[in-house]
Design a protein around this motif. Structure first.
Motif, PDB file in Angstrom:
ATOM      1  N   ASP A  12       0.974  -1.118  -0.125  1.00  0.00           N
ATOM      2  CA  ASP A  12      -0.173  -0.100   0.151  1.00  0.00           C
ATOM      3  C   ASP A  12       1.189   1.354   0.050  1.00  0.00           C
ATOM      4  N   ASP A  13       0.806   2.322  -0.731  1.00  0.00           N
ATOM      5  CA  ASP A  13       1.397   3.692  -1.194  1.00  0.00           C
ATOM      6  C   ASP A  13       1.727   4.211  -0.005  1.00  0.00           C
ATOM      7  N   ARG A  14       0.552   4.254   1.213  1.00  0.00           N
ATOM      8  CA  ARG A  14       0.402   5.256   2.210  1.00  0.00           C
ATOM      9  C   ARG A  14       1.356   4.049   3.195  1.00  0.00           C
ATOM     10  N   LEU A  15       1.421   2.791   3.224  1.00  0.00           N
ATOM     11  CA  LEU A  15       1.635   2.134   4.250  1.00  0.00           C
ATOM     12  C   LEU A  15       3.402   2.645   4.056  1.00  0.00           C
ATOM     13  N   ASP A  16       3.506   2.147   2.816  1.00  0.00           N
ATOM     14  CA  ASP A  16       5.256   2.800   2.633  1.00  0.00           C
ATOM     15  C   ASP A  16       5.584   4.123   2.799  1.00  0.00           C
ATOM     16  N   ASP A  17       5.131   5.168   2.568  1.00  0.00           N
ATOM     17  CA  ASP A  17       5.966   6.580   3.103  1.00  0.00           C
ATOM     18  C   ASP A  17       5.332   6.027   4.474  1.00  0.00           C
ATOM     19  N   ALA A  18       4.635   5.789   5.284  1.00  0.00           N
ATOM     20  CA  ALA A  18       4.274   5.709   6.801  1.00  0.00           C
ATOM     21  C   ALA A  18       5.572   5.327   7.318  1.00  0.00           C
ATOM     22  N   ALA A  19       5.930   4.009   6.609  1.00  0.00           N
ATOM     23  CA  ALA A  19       7.525   2.770   7.531  1.00  0.00           C
ATOM     24  C   ALA A  19       8.875   3.913   6.646  1.00  0.00           C
ATOM     25  N   ARG A  20       8.806   4.037   5.381  1.00  0.00           N
ATOM     26  CA  ARG A  20      10.021   4.764   5.016  1.00  0.00           C
ATOM     27  C   ARG A  20      10.121   5.982   6.367  1.00  0.00           C
ATOM     28  N   ASP A  21       9.285   6.618   6.396  1.00  0.00           N
ATOM     29  CA  ASP A  21       9.567   7.658   7.759  1.00  0.00           C
ATOM     30  C   ASP A  21       9.923   7.134   8.829  1.00  0.00           C
ATOM     31  N   ASP A  22       9.209   6.179   9.561  1.00  0.00           N
ATOM     32  CA  ASP A  22      10.055   6.105  10.554  1.00  0.00           C
ATOM     33  C   ASP A  22      11.714   5.216  10.545  1.00  0.00           C
ATOM     34  N   ALA A  23      11.500   3.989   9.178  1.00  0.00           N
ATOM     35  CA  ALA A  23      12.517   3.321   9.282  1.00  0.00           C
ATOM     36  C   ALA A  23      13.227   3.966   9.011  1.00  0.00           C
ATOM     37  N   LEU A  24      13.462   5.037   8.460  1.00  0.00           N
ATOM     38  CA  LEU A  24      14.875   6.271   8.238  1.00  0.00           C
ATOM     39  C   LEU A  24      15.245   6.760   9.605  1.00  0.00           C
ATOM     40  N   GLY A  25      13.920   7.050  10.547  1.00  0.00           N
ATOM     41  CA  GLY A  25      14.596   7.449  11.899  1.00  0.00           C
ATOM     42  C   GLY A  25      15.445   6.582  13.129  1.00  0.00           C
ATOM     43  N   LEU A  26      14.630   4.823  12.282  1.00  0.00           N
ATOM     44  CA  LEU A  26      15.604   3.687  13.208  1.00  0.00           C
ATOM     45  C   LEU A  26      16.675   3.772  12.670  1.00  0.00           C
ATOM     46  N   LEU A  27      16.930   3.743  11.839  1.00  0.00           N
ATOM     47  CA  LEU A  27      18.100   3.599  10.799  1.00  0.00           C
ATOM     48  C   LEU A  27      19.345   4.963  11.088  1.00  0.00           C
TER      49      LEU A  27
END
Length: 394
Positions: A176-191
């Motif tokens: 899902d595009d919206r799920l991808d966008d949300a996960a991308r933001d938070d994953a980059l924070g963890l990274l």
């Protein structure tokens, strides 16, 4: 002057997965995605089971590997991923479970040549020293009721889907595009923080929703350890820093001492005034909140300007060698330079824990012990004198 040396790559679980998939061989990858209490391994610990029965890596140090091996073989045969929970066995400590009292969730998935575009991208990022993350759907349930225009959730099709992040590049999708966008933001924070961890969303990226559990495997660049002072103690500290996984730099203003030959375990040896080198690295944004600084020069003309700069920045650890008399004089000069009590309190001086050591190697162990304790909130006291879990949450 800077001397650098190229180190051979150290094989790890990712390298093994990538190599075997590149050769056309599927593997089962088991990853710790969540832990509670005194679990022996942190999230991100992984084990690979190959088609020939080879096992690489560990998720618990031996507590559950035998059972997990059989589960991994099943996943390898069927291709159906599984989320397994292991915990202490109250009735029989020798049945499958964690006798240390912890609980861990392990996600087991089949990885094959279809994942090569993502694996190639992560491998390229790691070779170039850039961070990368793999976001994997490890659990999916019915979730929240769908909105009028949204399709119903399909948990089985989401399980095991991946989104790979390397810099500005994204590969794959979680469905899902919206799920991808949300996960991308938070994953980059963890990274950015250098942590692997779990994220939870609704099927369309709702941050308070339910339905999707994602695990972020962070392949961050190694944390930095900078050792100032090219003395025999520095060689021992550099050696143990490399053992702990730091990218080690040794810096000294004297070129005759700052040589790669004297510090073979260091990734980089720099002949430069210490505070000037630190200022350059800070200005270039090459240091972060994981960076460790060990000042072993015990010479005020080097120490004071260097420590004044280091203590004004949110580094993970700043320690300085010297006697208590040297420490008191250093504190006085740093106070006169304008450092606050809170900034001065961050200085580990005299450096290290009281282990009674004498040799450079024993001193390096005491320094490393203090660094580890600062990272994980340890007390530095004997475990036998403490109550509660052996492993600190982190």
């Amino acid at each position: 002057m800077t001397e650098r040396k190229r180190l051979p790559p150290v094989p790890d679980v990712f390298d093994e997965v990538h190599r075997r998939c590149r050769d056309g061989e599927p593997v089962a990858l088991a990853t710790v995605v969540a832990t509670w209490r005194s679990a022996p391994q942190p999230p991100g610990a992984a084990m690979v089971v190959a088609t020939d029965g080879t096992v690489i890596g560990s998720v618990s140090g031996g507590c559950v590997e035998a059972d997990l091996y059989e589960r991994a073989r099943c996943v390898l045969d069927t291709g159906k991923p599984a989320l397994c929970r292991y915990g202490i066995s109250d009735d029989d400590a020798y049945t499958v479970g964690l006798t240390c009292g912890g609980i861990l969730d392990v996600f087991v998935e089949r990885v094959d040549s279809s994942a090569l575009p993502a694996l190639d991208a992560v491998a390229a990022a790691r070779r170039s020293g850039r961070p990368a993350a793999i976001v994997t759907c490890v659990a999916a349930d019915a979730g929240d009721p769908p909105a009028d225009n949204d399709p119903p959730p399909d948990p089985a099709r989401r399980l095991g889907r991946r989104l790979v992040l390397t810099g500005q590049q994204s590969i794959g999708s979680l469905g899902d595009d919206r799920l991808d966008d949300a996960a991308r933001d938070d994953a980059l924070g963890l990274l950015a923080a250098g942590h692997s961890g779990m994220l939870r969303y609704g099927y369309h990226g709702q941050r308070r929703g339910s339905g999707i559990d994602l695990f972020v495997t962070a392949y961050a660049t190694p944390p930095r350890m900078i050792v100032f002072g090219a003395i025999d103690f520095a060689a021992a500290v550099a050696r143990i820093g490399a053992f702990l996984g730091y990218r080690v730099t040794v810096c000294d203003a004297r070129p005759v001492f700052a040589t790669a030959r004297r510090f073979p375990e260091a990734d980089e040896v720099v002949a430069q005034w210490p505070h000037r080198y630190l200022r350059t690295e800070l200005a270039a944004d090459r240091l972060d909140e994981r960076t460790v600084v060990c000042v072993l020069t015990h010479d005020p003309k080097f120490d004071v300007p260097l420590l004044e700069l280091a203590l004004r920045h949110p580094l993970a650890y700043v320690g300085a060698m010297g006697s208590r008399r040297t420490h008191d004089e250093r504190h006085k000069l740093l106070r006169e330079a304008g450092l606050s009590p809170a900034q001065l309190a961050r200085l580990a001086s005299p450096i290290g824990l009281d282990l009674g050591g004498r040799t450079p190697e024993e001193t390096a162990v005491s320094v490393a012990a203090q660094i580890v304790a600062a990272r994980w909130g340890g007390t530095g006291r004997p475990l036998a004198a403490l109550d509660g879990p052996v492993h600190h949450p982190g």
